[in-house]
Write an enzyme that holds these catalytic residues in place. Structure first.
Site, PDB file in Angstrom:
ATOM      1  N   SER A  54       0.822  -1.203   0.000  1.00 47.43           N
ATOM      2  CA  SER A  54       0.000   0.000   0.000  1.00 47.43           C
ATOM      3  C   SER A  54       0.864   1.264   0.000  1.00 47.43           C
ATOM      4  CB  SER A  54      -0.978  -0.043   1.165  1.00 47.43           C
ATOM      5  OG  SER A  54      -1.974   0.924   0.957  1.00 47.43           O
ATOM      6  N   ASP A  86     -10.027  -4.206  -4.629  1.00 39.87           N
ATOM      7  CA  ASP A  86      -9.363  -3.209  -3.788  1.00 39.87           C
ATOM      8  C   ASP A  86     -10.035  -1.849  -3.992  1.00 39.87           C
ATOM      9  OD1 ASP A  86      -7.648  -1.412  -2.533  1.00 39.87           O
ATOM     10  OD2 ASP A  86      -5.833  -2.460  -3.175  1.00 39.87           O
ATOM     11  N   HIS A 113      -7.824  -5.055  -0.523  1.00 38.33           N
ATOM     12  CA  HIS A 113      -6.594  -4.294  -0.279  1.00 38.33           C
ATOM     13  C   HIS A 113      -5.689  -4.964   0.747  1.00 38.33           C
ATOM     14  CE1 HIS A 113      -4.074  -0.766  -0.252  1.00 38.33           C
ATOM     15  NE2 HIS A 113      -4.206  -0.631   1.055  1.00 38.33           N
TER      16      HIS A 113
END
Ligand code: 9J3
Length: 261
Positions: A133, A179, A210
């Site tokens: 991320s 996501d 995610h």
């Protein structure tokens, strides 16, 4: 088999060996307390105990926004047991944005190769970074700022910049089809398309969100290990597990590559 690369480590791979929860190397874990080095917070080293095969490639790992180091801890033993020196990081603060995380990973690479308990076991010429991320966004920034990285792995990367065309480091980029935090179409896939190394690959996980990357996952491990072996160790024994590209499956929604690797 004959050594095609001087950096080959471990036995010839099989599908079972790259999917295994543990690889062939016994692993030591060493805590790196805050204050051990400059420019990063604290973390944990994972490295093979075997000193008979020469040095190993090094990988610095950082998590995403609000995530502590522990969310990425599973990569430590999973990767180190395949023959890598792994340094998982606690960010300076869990709210740091990607470029701050990139600074921390660069500092951690320097510490790893010059001061750490594993400094004699890691090859300073064979380094990589891996992040989730905002840590994945940081991974693109490190690849841009440190072009002598052998490779980098970004997982559901998040960044406010979308054009990484001057990144020449061979990267593996993961995205997730479900996501809604770092949508793969606008982030992972776009970032992947923009980079310009000779070799790169993109894997879109099927029926995943995610946070898939903070849970131990065979597909994530398999492709991370295989890519690191191929580009950090220059170990072409792993090429058949990357090329020809895997077909769409129950776990792979889409795969893009530059084969032959
Ligand atoms: O590291 C991440 O999970 C980035 C996604 C995010 O929450 O961004 C909000 C600014």
């Amino acid at each position: 088999a004959a050594l095609d690369s001087p950096y080959e480590r471990g036995p010839d791979p099989t599908l079972a060996s790259i999917q295994a929860v543990s690889g062939p190397f016994a692993v030591t874990r060493t805590v790196v307390p805050a204050g051990s080095g400059t420019g990063f917070n604290r973390g944990t080293l994972y490295y093979p105990t075997d000193t008979s095969q020469g040095t190993f490639g090094g990988v610095v790992v950082i998590p995403g926004f609000t995530e502590p180091e522990s969310t990425m801890s599973w990569y430590g033993p999973r990767l180190a047991s395949q023959g890598f020196v792994v340094f998982t990081l606690e960010p300076n603060t869990v709210l740091d944005f990607p470029d701050a995380r990139a600074d921390q990973m660069l500092a951690a690479l320097t510490y790893l190769t010059t001061k750490s308990a594993a400094k004699d076991r890691v090859d300073p010429a064979r380094l990589s970074v891996l992040g989730h991320s905002m840590g994945g966004g940081a991974t693109f920034r490190v690849a841009q700022r440190k072009p002598d990285l052998k490779t980098a792995v970004a997982m559901a990367p998040w960044h406010t910049e979308f054009n990484w065309s001057n990144v020449k480091v061979p990267m593996f980029v993961f995205g997730s089809d479900n996501d809604f935090i770092a949508p793969a179409g606008s982030m992972a896939s776009s970032f992947f398309t923009s980079i310009t190394p000779a070799e790169k690959a993109y894997l879109l996980l099927k029926n995943q969100g995610h946070m898939a990357y903070i849970f131990e996952n065979t597909t994530i491990a398999q492709y991370t290990i295989t890519w690191l072996k191929r580009f950090l160790d220059d170990d072409t024994r792993y090429s058949p597990f990357l090329c020809p590209a895997p077909a769409a499956s129950a776990v792979i929604s889409q795969y893009k590559d530059t084969c032959p690797v």
